[in-house]
Design a protein around this motif. Sequence first.
Motif, PDB file in Angstrom:
ATOM      1  N   UNK A   1      59.701  -1.507 -39.800  1.00  0.00           N
ATOM      2  CA  UNK A   1      60.427  -1.399 -38.653  1.00  0.00           C
ATOM      3  C   UNK A   1      60.951  -0.112 -38.474  1.00  0.00           C
ATOM      4  N   UNK A   2      61.510   0.586 -39.258  1.00  0.00           N
ATOM      5  CA  UNK A   2      61.761   2.121 -39.052  1.00  0.00           C
ATOM      6  C   UNK A   2      60.816   3.100 -39.066  1.00  0.00           C
ATOM      7  N   UNK A   3      59.746   2.607 -40.031  1.00  0.00           N
ATOM      8  CA  UNK A   3      58.589   3.855 -40.309  1.00  0.00           C
ATOM      9  C   UNK A   3      57.343   3.677 -39.482  1.00  0.00           C
ATOM     10  N   UNK A   4      57.171   2.169 -39.216  1.00  0.00           N
ATOM     11  CA  UNK A   4      55.777   1.981 -38.714  1.00  0.00           C
ATOM     12  C   UNK A   4      55.244   1.430 -39.713  1.00  0.00           C
ATOM     13  N   UNK A   5      54.025   0.397 -39.461  1.00  0.00           N
ATOM     14  CA  UNK A   5      53.489  -0.210 -40.758  1.00  0.00           C
ATOM     15  C   UNK A   5      52.388   0.560 -41.238  1.00  0.00           C
ATOM     16  N   UNK A   6      51.930   1.618 -40.785  1.00  0.00           N
ATOM     17  CA  UNK A   6      50.897   2.478 -41.764  1.00  0.00           C
ATOM     18  C   UNK A   6      51.800   3.348 -42.785  1.00  0.00           C
TER      19      UNK A   6
END
Length: 576
Positions: A448-453
């Motif tokens: 959620x905070x960093x993005x999936x990749x």
Amino acid sequence: MKNPYYSFIWVSASLAILLLALSLSYFSKSQWTSSPMPITADFILTNALIFTSDDTIPFADSMAIRRGTLLRVGNYSSLKAVVGSGTKELNLNGKIVVPGFIDSHVHLISGGLQLMQLQFRGVNKKDEFVRRIAESVQNRKPGSWILGGGWNNDLWGGDLPTASWIDDITPNNPVWLPRTDGHMGLANSVALKLAGINNSSKDPDGGTIMRTASGVPTGLLIDSAMKLVVSYVPELSIDQRREALQRASSLALMKGVTTVVDFGRYFPGTSVDRPWEDLSDVYQWADSSGKMRIRVCLFFPLETWSRLRDVVNKVGHSISKWIYLGGVKAFADGSLGSNSAMFYEPYVEEPQNYGLPVADYEKLFNMTLAADNHMLQVAIHAIGDRTNDMILDMYASVISKNGIRDRRFRIEHAQHLAPGTADRFGELGIIASVQPDHLLDDFESATKKLGFDRAQKGSYLFGSLLSGNATLAFGSDWPVANINPLGGVRTAMTRKSPAWENAWNPYESISVHDALKAHTISAARACFLDKDIGSLSPGKLADFVVLSTDSWDEFASVGSASVEATYVAGIQVYPS
């Protein structure tokens, strides 16, 4: 007149008899002194499947123990020579035995204190969070503090708690509740007023007072801002801290942990004196009164490096068989959960937020340089990818200035790494002190905070660190996560919780052998204790754990086992 010849003969014969007697006496004595009494074991452990963490003999089925030390390790026939009439034997019926686990990162007394306070671990609903506080207030006198911790907002959907949640139920009591990671805390309005925190209060260096859109403090304080309230919380009594040590030790032994690396009751915003007070008031008291039950390697705030230098110069690193003075520790950033770990890219939901440096770089560098120059081991907390690179660069600079030696610099957590960073740990000889079970807590929040990749490619890169020849030391960060080395081993192997369908980046999984070593011999090497503990090798201390299973194949495939018994110095301490 006597014949001189016969007199000579008589004297010569007398001398010969005397010399013969002396010779016989000498050889008789030398025979006794050159053949000491045979060494016998106090007890031997047989019919086991022993994983030694010693590459010279990876597995054994028996071991002999004498006076708390391993005498021999191997097969049963190799132990027969040390079996005497008083030797006791324990047949384990094929059970797995491993070295006593070393937890490479705990806050031992803090964890013990949380066991005695209001707890929120596992709370996954806002209503339950509030209910526990309301229940606690009923038993408190007006003006007394409500203390506790361990809450994790990610478990109830991510909404951060605010003072408004609890002000109505705590009108007469100040409240202070640190988040599970120790980098954020919640104060109610009574506590905020007591600390003088209002709309005009300024953020301290390395910290943040969280506010509403109109500038009103919400009750949440991040990193060094926590000191604004913590300084008003009454200091815990010596008896409370001593009781915390006993409770924490009991829990550790139940989980198979025989040694911990304790980073103390020191977090951003707290006093640097606390770990020193605990050394004298708690650890040395317990040692002198025979109440130490687990071994501790203690780290102290980097700001106090000269104090540690003076103590080590006076008494050495080993105070006793129980207490080892390890080194010094500092913080370079905050945590992912508090949105204060430093990254190259911003947090997805906060495009202007790249994290929070909690220390001045120049001061951090100068203190590290000085501590290292006086042969002290240095450990630095780094969570975000940017922070890890910054600390690796700093360590490289210190090595260049102070020269190459066996210093074993540590990075605590090494949680999120940029491409190529994992290899630098091995190249520079930096210990990666990591906590596998944080992976389970962080999967949803990291995505959620960093993005999936970003979360998928750069988080908890255990396999990459090992491939780059880094020393991997496992810990729990208790009380941030549960103290549970077998759970950590299982997580490092599978990278998933039982409730997940898929693993989080399974390419970073590691084998059971590597995971066990990270909690034993590598963990010992990471704190300079590998000559005494960490493997089941002759001459080392007899700290070991008996597991519940007799199937190595099953254990190696899914890490399924529990602790059946824990031994320290050859004595069973759990169950006691």
